[in-house]
Design an enzyme around this catalytic site. Sequence first.
Site: not given
Length: 584
Positions: A352-353
């Site tokens: 993620d991210e």
Amino acid sequence: MLFQTPSLVSALCFLYPLFPHPVAAVWPAPQKITKGDAVLYLNQNIEVTYNGAFIPYTYGYTPSGFNSKEIVQAGISRALTGIFNSKFVPWILHKPGAKYEPDLSEQEWLKTLEIIQTAEDDPSAFKPLAGEVDESYNLTLSETGEVKLTAVSSIGVLRGLETFTQLFYQHSTGTFWYTPYAPVSIQDSPKFPHRGILLDTARHFFPLEDILRTIDAMSWSKLNRLHVHVTDSQSWPLVIPSMPELSEKGAYHPSETYSPEDIEKIQKYGAYRGVQVYFEIDMPGHIGSVSLSHPELIVAYNEQPYHWWCAQPPCGAFKLNNTAVDEFLEKLFDDFFPRIEPYSAYFHTGGDELNKNDSMLDEGIRSNSSEVLQPLLQKFIDAQHKRVREAGLTPVVWEEIPLEWNVTLGEEVVVQAWLGGSTVKKLTGKGHRVIDSNYNFWYLDCGRGQWITWENGLPFRTGYPFNDWCGPTKSWGLIYSHDPTANLTAEEAKLVLGGEVAVWSETIDPMNLDSIVWPRASVAGEVLWSGRIDENTGQNRSQIEAFPRLTEFRERLVKKGVRASPITQEFCVQGEPWECEFAM
């Protein structure tokens, strides 16, 4: 102006006796339950059999291995001990002065608890993939005192035993335990096979006793997956014996680490209770703590201002075009995977991210172009997932990997969705199996303010009133309203394995863990076990029906040592559901 007319209140008072205050447990709601109003008493001499063999009740019994008999015997010990030690006298569930417990002058006793497991456990029963173990059970309690619990697997037996415990209260005299609901008939099974909690141990460290207590409360709630987000850019508490420098330099303090013995204890403790513990080492972002021991592998560690490089400080991502990173991960996984595989079916590689700007600082890339980075990320994911598979584990990733980065994944890879909206539909539409953690409903850390600080002047005014990004607070009612399969076709819904509530720990530590997680995690547990539709009525399960059961279950958690938050004022706990319902 909203108000209640006298005639409406009278009507409500007339209607609600048709739906009496259901203080008869059971949480999560069984698929089918009928109960009576006869009283039966329980004592420590009840005869318990398992597949025809007598099982003695032994306080504090710990399994000596992973076989059906050991798992069931330990479950019996916990169930009976939980009843006899809880000291749950249910006065709080009734109005002051009301008669709430039976007269002791006439006593009929439970005679036998017969447990029958109808099939042998597969070896995967204690570390199953989603859907590999049958958790269903049937439970009957006759008016003459015979209890029969039938299940296909030992894990199903454990689920039935948890339900059995919720039928009993302690008498105010302190020496009798009784159920006022005989006869009872329950047929039960979960809607979703994956029902979990994500616990972040990198922003704040949680000692073993907090994690083990969380596992206990999960088992009481019929939750069955603890996803430990064990490392991040903030800290590396995980001891890797072949690479001791990681935790020596990356942990907040030497006392805040998890040794191999700790990891094994957590996993075994969970497996004995039907809770599989699996781990996440988030990468290629969220890995900055590795820079403290291996700075040559990481870019953008603690770069400022941080929001150019990551979602929160101190940032840090793996170099995506560096063979030394691959060599590092090979050594790491060769150490870690053989130790967790005996108790886990999954390993979460994160994803993620990932901030494209990080690679602008990577001397091997110097670009933030998706066209440049995507092939490198595909190669990175392929290499790590190959190692996960070879270790006998199934990979899990966050949704950005397939949706934002368009990485091609293996058919067996599970995708965890968190950004809400149409994410789950997009993923299932592409054929991915999904764990739903929609932040709009199931992020338990939300609505409590930011972890950041603000300067005086314009930024200070800009930040007012200092809310966090994912507010409002996820109240039990909001959590209960979420359906992970909403707006999906029947075929898409089959790909939703279940869900997890997320406990990101920026503002959560051992002091407030219980009150933030419980009983709200149990609410998601009912959604995932029972489903949003009540099979008996064909209607959505309502708060008015769930509320008294949840307040009772919360009291049971508190009596067992979990500092669970109240969901309402005490007047409403003692009243009838209609008294605290908002009506127009």
